[in-house]
Design a protein around this motif. Structure first.
Motif, mmCIF file in Angstrom:
data_model
loop_
_atom_site.group_PDB
_atom_site.id
_atom_site.type_symbol
_atom_site.label_atom_id
_atom_site.label_comp_id
_atom_site.label_asym_id
_atom_site.label_seq_id
_atom_site.Cartn_x
_atom_site.Cartn_y
_atom_site.Cartn_z
ATOM 1 N N ALA A 175 47.462 39.760 53.594
ATOM 2 C CA ALA A 175 47.441 41.178 52.824
ATOM 3 C C ALA A 175 47.710 40.841 51.214
ATOM 4 O O ALA A 175 47.198 41.763 50.604
ATOM 5 N N LEU A 176 48.792 40.090 51.154
ATOM 6 C CA LEU A 176 49.352 39.768 49.994
ATOM 7 C C LEU A 176 48.374 39.011 49.207
ATOM 8 O O LEU A 176 48.205 39.325 47.739
ATOM 9 N N SER A 177 47.718 37.966 49.493
ATOM 10 C CA SER A 177 46.599 37.388 49.054
ATOM 11 C C SER A 177 45.535 38.359 48.719
ATOM 12 O O SER A 177 45.161 38.168 47.301
ATOM 13 N N ALA A 178 45.265 39.038 49.306
ATOM 14 C CA ALA A 178 44.100 40.249 49.057
ATOM 15 C C ALA A 178 44.676 41.182 48.025
ATOM 16 O O ALA A 178 43.771 41.507 47.018
ATOM 17 N N PHE A 179 45.825 41.505 47.698
ATOM 18 C CA PHE A 179 46.276 42.284 46.649
ATOM 19 C C PHE A 179 46.208 41.378 45.429
ATOM 20 O O PHE A 179 45.768 42.020 44.546
ATOM 21 N N GLU A 180 46.537 40.195 45.680
ATOM 22 C CA GLU A 180 46.535 39.462 44.347
ATOM 23 C C GLU A 180 44.946 39.275 43.888
ATOM 24 O O GLU A 180 44.859 39.391 42.653
ATOM 25 N N ILE A 181 44.207 39.132 44.719
ATOM 26 C CA ILE A 181 42.662 39.212 44.256
ATOM 27 C C ILE A 181 42.368 40.470 43.896
ATOM 28 O O ILE A 181 41.679 40.519 42.588
ATOM 29 N N ILE A 182 42.667 41.430 44.173
ATOM 30 C CA ILE A 182 42.355 42.780 43.676
ATOM 31 C C ILE A 182 42.968 43.085 42.282
ATOM 32 O O ILE A 182 42.296 43.417 41.534
ATOM 33 N N ARG A 183 44.340 42.603 42.104
ATOM 34 C CA ARG A 183 45.143 42.534 40.643
ATOM 35 C C ARG A 183 44.291 41.771 39.925
ATOM 36 O O ARG A 183 44.099 42.203 38.542
ATOM 37 N N GLU A 184 43.988 40.552 40.090
ATOM 38 C CA GLU A 184 43.253 39.685 39.241
ATOM 39 C C GLU A 184 41.952 40.015 38.715
ATOM 40 O O GLU A 184 41.504 39.794 37.474
ATOM 41 N N ASN A 185 41.145 40.756 39.585
ATOM 42 C CA ASN A 185 40.005 41.112 39.292
ATOM 43 C C ASN A 185 39.838 42.450 39.103
ATOM 44 O O ASN A 185 38.881 42.883 38.818
ATOM 45 N N GLN A 186 40.689 43.122 38.994
ATOM 46 C CA GLN A 186 40.858 44.722 38.548
ATOM 47 C C GLN A 186 39.565 45.433 39.116
ATOM 48 O O GLN A 186 38.970 46.166 38.720
ATOM 49 N N TYR A 187 39.576 45.325 40.757
ATOM 50 C CA TYR A 187 38.770 46.133 41.425
ATOM 51 C C TYR A 187 39.012 47.635 41.401
ATOM 52 O O TYR A 187 40.528 48.062 41.460
ATOM 53 N N GLU A 188 38.398 48.377 41.343
ATOM 54 C CA GLU A 188 38.311 49.903 41.320
ATOM 55 C C GLU A 188 37.722 50.689 42.430
ATOM 56 O O GLU A 188 36.839 50.139 43.077
#
Length: 188
Positions: A175-188
């Motif tokens: 879950a935390l890895s997924a959060f980092e991916i979302i933050r790095e790629n700025q998914y909306e």
């Protein structure tokens, strides 16, 4: 050697009974499956609302887009709060049970695990009850609350339930890895 006609009758009757029962089960499944799925979706929605009570609502994100950026396969759904208070991840991890555990994990906007209770955290599992009850206790779960990935990796497994305990730990790391991916790629 000639086979008696009674043998053929018995085979025919048993085959008919098996086909009839299979058909009956298929009909029952046809009518109950949508209700079961609907109840599961409602339970997950209620659990998400309890994990992040300050959320105005949740939006299901397009996970297929995120897979390109390395989203862990164990993450099966990602919900973003509509008021930017956090994310809820639905995770499928293999523990000690015959089927994967399905867990929810809330992550706040600072990248830390949000506290939740066992009933909201666990959507489904087939873990052995004694192992499950050792791992999903308030004292053990509380070690994860407000933790980031580095903190979680330092938490020891529960003795006597190592496989289930490690599965829970992996779920939170995913879950935390997924959060980092979302933050790095700025998914909306």
């Amino acid at each position: 050697m000639k086979i008696p006609i009674d043998v053929f009758k018995s085979i025919f009757i048993l085959s008919f009974i098996c086909l009839f029962m299979a058909g009956a089960l298929a009909v029952v499944n046809h009518f109950t499956y949508p209700k079961i799925e609907s109840d599961a979706a409602e339970r997950a929605y209620v659990a998400r609302s309890k994990i992040i009570p300050e959320a105005d609502g949740f939006v299901l994100m397009d996970i297929d887009k995120m897979r390109v950026s390395g989203m862990p396969e164990s993450i099966i759904e990602v919900y973003k709060t509509t008021n930017e208070t956090g994310y809820i991840f639905t995770i499928s991890v293999n523990g000690f049970g015959r089927e994967n555990m399905r867990l929810l994990c809330g992550v706040n906007m600072d990248g830390r695990i949000i506290e939740s209770n066992k009933d909201d955290l666990v959507l489904s599992h087939t873990e052995t009850p004694s192992y499950f009850n050792k791992v999903f206790t308030v004292p053990h779960l509380s070690r994860f609350w407000n933790s980031d990935k580095t903190d979680i990796e330092k938490i020891d497994a529960v003795s006597g339930a190592t496989v289930s305990s490690n599965a829970l730990q992996r779920a939170f790391v995913y879950a935390l890895s997924a959060f980092e991916i979302i933050r790095e790629n700025q998914y909306e």
